[in-house]
Design a protein around this motif. Structure first.
Motif, mmCIF file in Angstrom:
data_model
loop_
_atom_site.group_PDB
_atom_site.id
_atom_site.type_symbol
_atom_site.label_atom_id
_atom_site.label_comp_id
_atom_site.label_asym_id
_atom_site.label_seq_id
_atom_site.Cartn_x
_atom_site.Cartn_y
_atom_site.Cartn_z
ATOM 1 N N ASN A 61 -3.188 -4.425 -1.498
ATOM 2 C CA ASN A 61 -4.648 -4.444 -1.606
ATOM 3 C C ASN A 61 -5.172 -3.112 -2.128
ATOM 4 O O ASN A 61 -6.035 -3.067 -3.005
ATOM 5 N N GLN A 62 -4.648 -2.022 -1.570
ATOM 6 C CA GLN A 62 -5.068 -0.704 -2.014
ATOM 7 C C GLN A 62 -4.616 -0.438 -3.444
ATOM 8 O O GLN A 62 -5.337 0.187 -4.222
ATOM 9 N N GLU A 63 -3.421 -0.905 -3.791
ATOM 10 C CA GLU A 63 -2.933 -0.709 -5.150
ATOM 11 C C GLU A 63 -3.830 -1.416 -6.156
ATOM 12 O O GLU A 63 -4.167 -0.873 -7.207
ATOM 13 N N LYS A 64 -4.246 -2.634 -5.836
ATOM 14 C CA LYS A 64 -5.128 -3.390 -6.734
ATOM 15 C C LYS A 64 -6.473 -2.680 -6.893
ATOM 16 O O LYS A 64 -6.953 -2.483 -8.023
ATOM 17 N N LEU A 65 -7.070 -2.272 -5.774
ATOM 18 C CA LEU A 65 -8.382 -1.623 -5.852
ATOM 19 C C LEU A 65 -8.303 -0.301 -6.602
ATOM 20 O O LEU A 65 -9.183 0.011 -7.418
ATOM 21 N N ALA A 66 -7.253 0.473 -6.359
ATOM 22 C CA ALA A 66 -7.106 1.761 -7.049
ATOM 23 C C ALA A 66 -7.002 1.562 -8.550
ATOM 24 O O ALA A 66 -7.599 2.302 -9.334
ATOM 25 N N ARG A 67 -6.257 0.566 -8.966
ATOM 26 C CA ARG A 67 -6.082 0.296 -10.399
ATOM 27 C C ARG A 67 -7.398 -0.123 -11.035
ATOM 28 O O ARG A 67 -7.677 0.224 -12.190
ATOM 29 N N LYS A 190 -14.065 -8.626 -13.935
ATOM 30 C CA LYS A 190 -14.460 -9.674 -13.008
ATOM 31 C C LYS A 190 -13.813 -9.531 -11.633
ATOM 32 O O LYS A 190 -14.176 -10.261 -10.701
ATOM 33 N N GLU A 191 -12.860 -8.610 -11.512
ATOM 34 C CA GLU A 191 -12.159 -8.441 -10.237
ATOM 35 C C GLU A 191 -12.775 -7.338 -9.375
ATOM 36 O O GLU A 191 -12.447 -7.219 -8.199
ATOM 37 N N LEU A 192 -13.659 -6.542 -9.954
ATOM 38 C CA LEU A 192 -14.220 -5.404 -9.221
ATOM 39 C C LEU A 192 -15.717 -5.602 -9.021
ATOM 40 O O LEU A 192 -16.426 -6.047 -9.926
ATOM 41 N N ILE A 193 -16.195 -5.239 -7.836
ATOM 42 C CA ILE A 193 -17.622 -5.286 -7.553
ATOM 43 C C ILE A 193 -18.043 -3.942 -6.961
ATOM 44 O O ILE A 193 -17.230 -3.201 -6.415
ATOM 45 N N ILE A 194 -19.324 -3.638 -7.114
ATOM 46 C CA ILE A 194 -19.907 -2.447 -6.500
ATOM 47 C C ILE A 194 -21.014 -2.912 -5.569
ATOM 48 O O ILE A 194 -21.887 -3.698 -5.963
ATOM 49 N N ALA A 252 -15.230 -2.624 -4.246
ATOM 50 C CA ALA A 252 -14.518 -3.645 -3.477
ATOM 51 C C ALA A 252 -13.873 -4.655 -4.419
ATOM 52 O O ALA A 252 -14.332 -4.873 -5.542
ATOM 53 N N THR A 253 -12.794 -5.272 -3.931
ATOM 54 C CA THR A 253 -12.128 -6.339 -4.661
ATOM 55 C C THR A 253 -11.520 -7.291 -3.643
ATOM 56 O O THR A 253 -11.227 -6.903 -2.498
ATOM 57 N N GLU A 254 -11.325 -8.529 -4.045
ATOM 58 C CA GLU A 254 -10.729 -9.499 -3.125
ATOM 59 C C GLU A 254 -9.298 -9.082 -2.792
ATOM 60 O O GLU A 254 -8.526 -8.710 -3.669
ATOM 61 N N SER A 255 -8.962 -9.126 -1.521
ATOM 62 C CA SER A 255 -7.656 -8.676 -1.063
ATOM 63 C C SER A 255 -6.544 -9.571 -1.588
ATOM 64 O O SER A 255 -6.690 -10.793 -1.662
ATOM 65 N N VAL A 256 -5.444 -8.940 -1.942
ATOM 66 C CA VAL A 256 -4.252 -9.682 -2.367
ATOM 67 C C VAL A 256 -3.586 -10.322 -1.157
ATOM 68 O O VAL A 256 -3.178 -11.481 -1.178
ATOM 69 N N ASP A 257 -3.465 -9.542 -0.081
ATOM 70 C CA ASP A 257 -2.837 -10.006 1.156
ATOM 71 C C ASP A 257 -3.654 -9.505 2.340
ATOM 72 O O ASP A 257 -3.535 -8.343 2.731
ATOM 73 N N PRO A 258 -4.488 -10.370 2.919
ATOM 74 C CA PRO A 258 -5.328 -9.921 4.039
ATOM 75 C C PRO A 258 -4.538 -9.421 5.234
ATOM 76 O O PRO A 258 -5.083 -8.693 6.070
ATOM 77 N N ASN A 259 -3.262 -9.784 5.333
ATOM 78 C CA ASN A 259 -2.447 -9.381 6.479
ATOM 79 C C ASN A 259 -1.696 -8.086 6.250
ATOM 80 O O ASN A 259 -0.947 -7.634 7.123
ATOM 81 N N ALA A 260 -1.856 -7.478 5.068
ATOM 82 C CA ALA A 260 -1.158 -6.233 4.787
ATOM 83 C C ALA A 260 -1.690 -5.115 5.663
ATOM 84 O O ALA A 260 -2.888 -5.077 5.998
ATOM 85 N N ASP A 261 -0.803 -4.190 6.042
ATOM 86 C CA ASP A 261 -1.210 -3.063 6.863
ATOM 87 C C ASP A 261 -2.216 -2.222 6.104
ATOM 88 O O ASP A 261 -1.997 -1.883 4.948
#
Length: 267
Positions: A61-67, A190-194, A252-261
């Motif tokens: 999730n963090q990797e996606k948002l950072a990118r 389309k994957e990123l929102i503010i 913000a972006t939709e999480s890839v894996d909501p269960n990720a640490d």
């Protein structure tokens, strides 16, 4: 005289002995000298080695948002620094440099100490100011403030900076732009929102539940957190806050894996 003669003899003897030792001795000496120099050089000036594995995200999730947000946040941060560095009445050169470095800026305005606009570029903008811009702050303590104008053509984010003359407040510099234009710098817009807490949700066609995102109690959340994950409607979003002056804006972006640490961000 005797010392000089002895040195001269040694030099002659050395010159006579070198040809007699053959190529083998010279080669081995050369190789030894080369190896010694190479090892010494590596000790003094070791070749750089970059361990890229140590900078990888463990959380997808963090990797996606950072990118997604990095290409957007960089220009916004640069603009904030550019405006913040100006504390006197700006001239034409400053304005030209601003527009050259940040072509997505829509408007620059300068007011006097009463808030009356004394300069605006362009003079007749496409997106008109829908209501008076009110920057509330004690300018001796606060340098940058923001105001968002929600017009019929969409949001316009203004960064305001006071300018002075002989330590006296003389007016305000305002730089305005549509935050959705910044999202075009994202590799997947389309994957990123503010999220503007208390204001709105900005996107470039993202499929999001804006009402659910605005219903999140961001003010309370930001008292203790600067990043995390929230559920809005039926979706989970990974988020990170950035401040322009003292005002928060959330990527913000939709999480890839909501269960990720959740873990911690590298920065």
């Amino acid at each position: 005289m005797k010392v000089d003669t002895m040195k001269y003899c040694y030099l002659i003897l050395l010159a006579l002995l070198l040809p007699l030792t053959g190529c083998g001795a010279w080669t081995s000496t050369r190789d030894y000298a080369k190896d010694s120099w190479q090892s010494t050089k590596e000790f003094i000036d070791p070749p750089p080695e970059i361990n890229t594995d140590s900078y990888q995200f463990e959380n997808p999730n963090q990797e996606k948002l950072a990118r997604l947000f990095t290409p957007v946040d960089g220009p916004l941060t640069s603009l904030a620094r550019f405006v913040d560095d100006r504390d006197t009445l700006p001239g034409v050169e400053w304005l030209d440099l601003l527009l050259a470095r940040f072509p997505w800026v829509n408007r620059v305005l300068v007011t006097d100490e009463d808030g009356t606009i004394i300069f605006m570029q362009p003079e007749i903008p496409v997106k008109k100011i829908s209501k008076p811009l009110v920057f509330e702050g004690i300018w001796r303590r606060i340098r940058l403030l923001t105001v968002v104008d929600y017009s019929d053509l969409g949001p316009e984010l203004y960064i305001g900076r006071p300018y002075f003359q002989d330590l006296d407040f003389r007016g305000l510099i305002g730089v305005g732009f549509d935050p959705r234009a910044l999202l075009s710098l994202c590799p997947e817009p389309k994957e990123l929102i503010i999220i503007h807490p208390g204001g709105g949700v900005w996107s470039r066609g993202a499929d999001v539940n804006k009402e659910a995102l605005m219903a999140v109690d961001w003010n309370t959340l930001l008292e203790d957190e600067v990043h995390g994950q929230v559920k809005a409607g039926e979706k989970y979003y990974t988020w990170l806050v950035r401040y322009v002056g003292k005002d928060p804006y959330i990527y913000a972006t939709e999480s890839v894996d909501p269960n990720a640490d959740s873990g911690s961000w590298l920065f």
